[in-house]
Motif scaffolding. Structure first.
Motif, PDB file in Angstrom:
ATOM      1  N   SER A   1       0.827  -1.202   0.000  1.00 51.17           N
ATOM      2  CA  SER A   1       0.000   0.000   0.000  1.00 51.17           C
ATOM      3  C   SER A   1       0.871   1.267   0.000  1.00 51.17           C
ATOM      4  O   SER A   1       0.605   2.225  -0.733  1.00 51.17           O
ATOM      5  CB  SER A   1      -0.916  -0.078   1.212  1.00 51.17           C
ATOM      6  OG  SER A   1      -1.469   1.151   1.491  1.00 51.17           O
ATOM      7  N   ASN A   2       1.938   1.249   0.805  1.00 51.34           N
ATOM      8  CA  ASN A   2       2.844   2.405   0.836  1.00 51.34           C
ATOM      9  C   ASN A   2       3.581   2.602  -0.474  1.00 51.34           C
ATOM     10  O   ASN A   2       3.743   3.718  -0.953  1.00 51.34           O
ATOM     11  CB  ASN A   2       3.870   2.257   1.971  1.00 51.34           C
ATOM     12  CG  ASN A   2       3.240   2.581   3.314  1.00 51.34           C
ATOM     13  OD1 ASN A   2       2.296   3.357   3.384  1.00 51.34           O
ATOM     14  ND2 ASN A   2       3.741   1.960   4.360  1.00 51.34           N
ATOM     15  N   LYS A   3       4.004   1.491  -1.045  1.00 52.25           N
ATOM     16  CA  LYS A   3       4.741   1.542  -2.309  1.00 52.25           C
ATOM     17  C   LYS A   3       3.851   2.179  -3.399  1.00 52.25           C
ATOM     18  O   LYS A   3       4.284   3.042  -4.159  1.00 52.25           O
ATOM     19  CB  LYS A   3       5.084   0.095  -2.678  1.00 52.25           C
ATOM     20  CG  LYS A   3       6.174  -0.110  -3.652  1.00 52.25           C
ATOM     21  CD  LYS A   3       7.521  -0.143  -3.000  1.00 52.25           C
ATOM     22  CE  LYS A   3       8.578  -0.310  -4.090  1.00 52.25           C
ATOM     23  NZ  LYS A   3       9.893   0.036  -3.636  1.00 52.25           N
ATOM     24  N   LEU A   4       2.598   1.732  -3.442  1.00 57.97           N
ATOM     25  CA  LEU A   4       1.658   2.270  -4.429  1.00 57.97           C
ATOM     26  C   LEU A   4       1.405   3.760  -4.192  1.00 57.97           C
ATOM     27  O   LEU A   4       1.418   4.565  -5.126  1.00 57.97           O
ATOM     28  CB  LEU A   4       0.320   1.522  -4.343  1.00 57.97           C
ATOM     29  CG  LEU A   4       0.257   0.133  -4.968  1.00 57.97           C
ATOM     30  CD1 LEU A   4      -0.975  -0.614  -4.483  1.00 57.97           C
ATOM     31  CD2 LEU A   4       0.241   0.238  -6.498  1.00 57.97           C
ATOM     32  N   LEU A   5       1.185   4.096  -2.923  1.00 60.37           N
ATOM     33  CA  LEU A   5       0.871   5.491  -2.623  1.00 60.37           C
ATOM     34  C   LEU A   5       2.052   6.423  -2.875  1.00 60.37           C
ATOM     35  O   LEU A   5       1.892   7.532  -3.367  1.00 60.37           O
ATOM     36  CB  LEU A   5       0.392   5.629  -1.180  1.00 60.37           C
ATOM     37  CG  LEU A   5      -1.107   5.448  -1.024  1.00 60.37           C
ATOM     38  CD1 LEU A   5      -1.489   5.355   0.447  1.00 60.37           C
ATOM     39  CD2 LEU A   5      -1.889   6.589  -1.682  1.00 60.37           C
ATOM     40  N   GLU A   6       3.266   5.944  -2.547  1.00 60.24           N
ATOM     41  CA  GLU A   6       4.463   6.757  -2.804  1.00 60.24           C
ATOM     42  C   GLU A   6       4.577   7.071  -4.286  1.00 60.24           C
ATOM     43  O   GLU A   6       4.847   8.202  -4.678  1.00 60.24           O
ATOM     44  CB  GLU A   6       5.720   5.975  -2.410  1.00 60.24           C
ATOM     45  CG  GLU A   6       6.200   6.223  -1.020  1.00 60.24           C
ATOM     46  CD  GLU A   6       7.248   5.189  -0.615  1.00 60.24           C
ATOM     47  OE1 GLU A   6       8.026   4.728  -1.483  1.00 60.24           O
ATOM     48  OE2 GLU A   6       7.258   4.836   0.578  1.00 60.24           O
ATOM     49  N   ALA A   7       4.380   6.036  -5.104  1.00 64.57           N
ATOM     50  CA  ALA A   7       4.523   6.226  -6.546  1.00 64.57           C
ATOM     51  C   ALA A   7       3.431   7.158  -7.078  1.00 64.57           C
ATOM     52  O   ALA A   7       3.695   8.045  -7.904  1.00 64.57           O
ATOM     53  CB  ALA A   7       4.464   4.875  -7.260  1.00 64.57           C
ATOM     54  N   ALA A   8       2.207   6.995  -6.586  1.00 62.61           N
ATOM     55  CA  ALA A   8       1.111   7.856  -7.042  1.00 62.61           C
ATOM     56  C   ALA A   8       1.364   9.302  -6.616  1.00 62.61           C
ATOM     57  O   ALA A   8       1.218  10.236  -7.405  1.00 62.61           O
ATOM     58  CB  ALA A   8      -0.217   7.358  -6.465  1.00 62.61           C
ATOM     59  N   THR A   9       1.788   9.465  -5.368  1.00 59.55           N
ATOM     60  CA  THR A   9       2.022  10.807  -4.840  1.00 59.55           C
ATOM     61  C   THR A   9       3.107  11.529  -5.616  1.00 59.55           C
ATOM     62  O   THR A   9       2.986  12.711  -5.946  1.00 59.55           O
ATOM     63  CB  THR A   9       2.456  10.714  -3.361  1.00 59.55           C
ATOM     64  OG1 THR A   9       1.521   9.894  -2.689  1.00 59.55           O
ATOM     65  CG2 THR A   9       2.476  12.076  -2.717  1.00 59.55           C
ATOM     66  N   GLU A  10       4.151  10.802  -5.915  1.00 59.23           N
ATOM     67  CA  GLU A  10       5.237  11.353  -6.726  1.00 59.23           C
ATOM     68  C   GLU A  10       4.667  11.903  -8.039  1.00 59.23           C
ATOM     69  O   GLU A  10       4.991  13.013  -8.462  1.00 59.23           O
ATOM     70  CB  GLU A  10       6.266  10.228  -6.982  1.00 59.23           C
ATOM     71  CG  GLU A  10       7.380  10.552  -7.953  1.00 59.23           C
ATOM     72  CD  GLU A  10       8.354  11.564  -7.378  1.00 59.23           C
ATOM     73  OE1 GLU A  10       8.395  11.722  -6.144  1.00 59.23           O
ATOM     74  OE2 GLU A  10       9.054  12.211  -8.197  1.00 59.23           O
ATOM     75  N   GLY A  11       3.791  11.131  -8.666  1.00 60.79           N
ATOM     76  CA  GLY A  11       3.194  11.555  -9.925  1.00 60.79           C
ATOM     77  C   GLY A  11       2.293  12.778  -9.765  1.00 60.79           C
ATOM     78  O   GLY A  11       2.379  13.730 -10.543  1.00 60.79           O
TER      79      GLY A  11
END
Ligand code: FAD
Length: 444
Positions: free
Chosen positions: A71-81
């Motif tokens: 969940s963190n990995k997904l959110l980090e990547a989305a947030t970066e975008g």
């Protein structure tokens, strides 16, 4: 054949995840990417064709360490975008978010270990005055009966859904990705089965689109194109718009998202048409019909398009408004529709090569929280195709029919609804729908 940037890649579905995948493959230098969809972007049946979606910049996985990692990995990547990618950045509104619940059960669900807390920067909301003070005077005029909640002022908010999806598609096209759309030319009627692999897809006009890799991103329709072994449950939610005056739109600008997990949510009106969108919250509607392809009496939940919502859903929307903004509770709807997504049994995404058909990649199972990942999800789907997912992601995203054996189709899957409506419903039982005029039903 070994994968290279010269490989022919076919994406079935130009919705949220299909557009994101097209963009990421374009960025990775793939030269022969084709996307098929019955509709040009934004498809009227895509879950992403919507004014806005919630982006919660925080983990909401349970106590399981691996789930939290994913969940963190997904959110980090989305947030970066959302924060840095010029394709998506203009469509992110970091206005904050209010989370609330009413019943004991729902409060417990909200206040898990990783849930909102003062330590994590949330402000507790306990009284009607607390809630009212989160927005300018005159917005939240309701009594908030029984509401308890939390307010995060930054680090969350909403994204303009349709514009983000269009932006991803535009950039993909600029990078050379080809979109073939239309009821005949773009609608996939079946995949092409070779002796032991998937060789592409056939569209309604009879064209055979051969490809080295086929990526299935057809959202709620995916299960109709490929036997998903009960891993997807097409489920619909309901949304409605009300038209605001220009003065109201000014007052309502830059508001935090307000989300009561058993009542519903709303975001600020859109800047183009001043429409305020809301969703009434419930565990979803399926549409159970006999599966004509099955030998037994099996039923399948079959998605259909409708630009109306059940009257009971309208009543829930109005109840939500009465509790929060009673001055709007009787205003007619200017638009409404049902919106389909597909739940996996544990609501984790299914992003994987198929164990038997090596050239088939699945990018499905948005499970009600797949939109806010549009900046990065296509990168994970491309990683799955290129065999580059790390072990934990691979495990979470895997093809997992064993988890869907004897699936309880009525499982609430962690969702809530108002008293009496806290169950998965069936459109087959719905007799009465809204009757919003064609003229009012503007494109959103
Ligand atoms: P879609 O975007 O639905 O795309 C599927 C595509 O497949 C469509 O373009 C369709 O035209 C195409 N297609 C269908 N049949 C065929 C065929 N035969 N051949 C070719 N193409 C075909 N997520 C969040 O993160 N935050 C939120 O606040 C949020 N709110 C939501 C509110 C509602 C009411 C709903 C329904 C969902 C919400 N979601 C939210 C979930 C999110 O919208 C979805 O998880 C996400 O959009 C799914 O993307 P997708 O690409 O899988 O499907």
């Amino acid at each position: 054949s070994p994968l290279s940037t010269e490989s022919k890649v076919l994406i079935v579905g130009a919705g949220t995840w299909g557009c994101s995948t097209a963009l990421h493959l374009g960025r990775r230098g793939y030269k022969h990417v084709t996307v098929l969809d019955p509709y040009p972007v934004p498809s009227p049946i895509s879950a992403g064709t919507d004014l806005n979606k919630i982006l919660e910049l925080g983990s909401f996985a349970g106590d399981d360490a691996d789930e939290r990692y994913v969940s963190n990995k997904l959110l980090e990547a989305a947030t970066e975008g959302w924060r840095h990618d010029p394709v998506f950045k203009p469509h992110f509104h970091e206005t904050g978010c209010i989370l609330a619940a009413t019943s004991e059960d729902a409060r417990k669900h909200m206040n898990t270990r990783d849930g909102p807390s003062e330590a994590a920067g949330w402000i507790p909301l306990r009284t009607k005055e607390d809630f009212q003070a989160t927005m300018p005077k005159g917005v939240l005029t309701g009594d908030f009966p029984g509401w308890q909640g939390w307010w995060m002022q930054k680090g969350a908010g909403w994204v303009h859904a349709r514009k983000s999806m269009e932006s991803a598609a535009r950039e993909a096209i600029r990078l050379g990705v080809k979109f073939i759309t239309g009821e005949q030319a773009g609608r996939v009627s079946s995949l092409i089965y070779g002796s032991s692999d998937i060789k592409g897809a056939i569209t309604a006009d009879g064209t055979h689109h051969y490809a080295d890799r086929t990526i299935l991103c057809a959202g709620a329709s995916a299960a109709a194109l490929f036997d998903m072994k009960d891993q997807l449950r097409p489920t619909a939610w309901t949304l409605a718009h009300i038209k605001m005056t220009p003065e109201e739109a000014k007052l309502y600008k830059d508001l935090p998202v307000l989300f009561n997990i058993e009542r519903g949510f709303f975001m600020e009106p859109d800047e183009d048409n001043h429409e305020l969108k809301m969703c009434d919250e419930h565990p979803g509607y399926c549409n159970w019909i006999p599966d004509t392809s099955a030998q037994d009496a099996r039923q399948i939940s079959s998605p259909f398009a409708k630009h109306q919502i059940p009257l009971e859903s309208e009543a829930r929307c109005r109840e939500f408004l009465r509790e929060t903004m009673p001055h709007l509770a009787d205003r007619p709807f200017s638009f409404a529709r049902i919106c389909w997504c597909a739940d996996t049994p544990n609501r984790a995404f299914l992003i994987s090569k198929h164990p038997q058909y090596a050239s088939l990649v699945l990018g499905v199972g948005g499970s009600g929280h797949g939109f806010c990942h549009i900046p990065a999800i296509g990168g994970f789907i491309a990683d799955a195709m290129e065999d580059r997912l790390d072990d934990k992601l691979k495990q979470s995203f895997r093809w997992r029919p064993e988890t869907a054996k004897g699936r309880d189709w009525k499982d609430l899957q962690g969702r809530f609804g108002p008293k009496g409506g806290n169950r998965v419903m069936d459109f087959q039982d719905i007799k009465q729908w809204t009757n919003i005029g064609e003229k009012q039903q503007q494109q959103n």
